[in-house]
Write an enzyme that holds these catalytic residues in place. Sequence first.
Site, PDB file in Angstrom:
ATOM      1  N   THR A 109       1.079  -4.071   4.365  1.00 35.97           N
ATOM      2  CA  THR A 109       1.096  -4.603   5.715  1.00 35.97           C
ATOM      3  C   THR A 109       0.682  -5.662   6.296  1.00 35.97           C
ATOM      4  O   THR A 109       0.154  -6.307   7.681  1.00 35.97           O
ATOM      5  CB  THR A 109      -0.124  -2.968   6.679  1.00 35.97           C
ATOM      6  OG1 THR A 109      -0.829  -3.275   5.590  1.00 35.97           O
ATOM      7  CG2 THR A 109       1.049  -2.427   6.600  1.00 35.97           C
ATOM      8  N   THR A 129       0.652  -1.650  -0.259  1.00 35.90           N
ATOM      9  CA  THR A 129       0.226  -0.508  -0.181  1.00 35.90           C
ATOM     10  C   THR A 129       0.861   1.581  -0.273  1.00 35.90           C
ATOM     11  O   THR A 129       0.616   2.416  -0.269  1.00 35.90           O
ATOM     12  CB  THR A 129      -0.651  -0.114   1.330  1.00 35.90           C
ATOM     13  OG1 THR A 129      -1.854  -0.880   0.811  1.00 35.90           O
ATOM     14  CG2 THR A 129      -1.544   1.223   1.545  1.00 35.90           C
TER      15      THR A 129
END
Length: 329
Positions: A87, A13
């Site tokens: 993540t 991300t």
Amino acid sequence: MFVRIAVFSLGGTIAMTPDAQGGGVLPTLTGEQLLAGVPGLAELDVEINVRDFRQLPGAYLGFDDLRKLADAIGDCDADGVVVTQGTDTIEETAYLLDLLYRGQSPLVVTGAMRNPSMAGADGPANVLAAIEVAADPAARGRGCLVVFADEIHAARRVRKTHSTSLTTFASPNGGALGYLVEGRARFLSAPGERVTVRLAPEVGFRRVPLVTATLGDDGEILRAVADRADGLVIAAMGVGHVPESYLEVLTELAGRMPVVLASRTGAGSVLSRTYGFPGSESDLLARGLTGAGFLHPYKARILLIALLTAGASWEEIVETFTRAGAVHA
């Protein structure tokens, strides 16, 4: 004199931008582009070498990627290392790196919950904090650290606890190791004992499923994986309990492969001698299972895979889980 920091960019991300076709965000930014968006970086006394190692979503990373990354980190000439990635898998990849990395220089993993096109994107702040920690001598000898939202976590304890929150990373068993305060790493404890594993480069990673015990489960999933696994981790209920339907197959499996008993609760340790009914922790340990202590099931699986891949004996596996599952900083 500048501190030399190596930054390995893996995608995720933190490196994602909107798809031109309107299909969501994709990992497209290079490491240099990622660092170009970090305010305050030029004011640090650091010399940064960036390597675009992968450009993948966090969920796409695999064990071979991490072994190659660990080798590259071990070979690089730097005073500290930062890894940026998605993540989704940080709590697992960071722990594998912690096991494989034998150096003393700081090794820090970070990422972002909001991509660069969103308001309040957290990537730049996390990258800056990660570099500040990696450049700090106080971070030496602590293995792999995860830095997020100005908190410093041990890879062996950190968990992703929320699907979208900017403060998703936490360490339920013991809390954060320290914090970023005015650009400096402030640790709350001295470095603790580390567990590392040395892999042979030509050996493929062993297969270890993770099975979570749930209400009314008939145990058939255990039988389904029995012939396809080299080891097994059970995420048991509470302090280490499983349904009665598990007992026969777990006894059989523990007689021919390592089976590790962890708690599905996400915090606290499995016990060893409190309960005595069939399927309790003491009963399962007597049947040959190995307790994971405070290790979360995700961490227990990573450790068992690494040990089996390294060719560890049954005795070495039990001894290592005893050390890794204990409470230490």
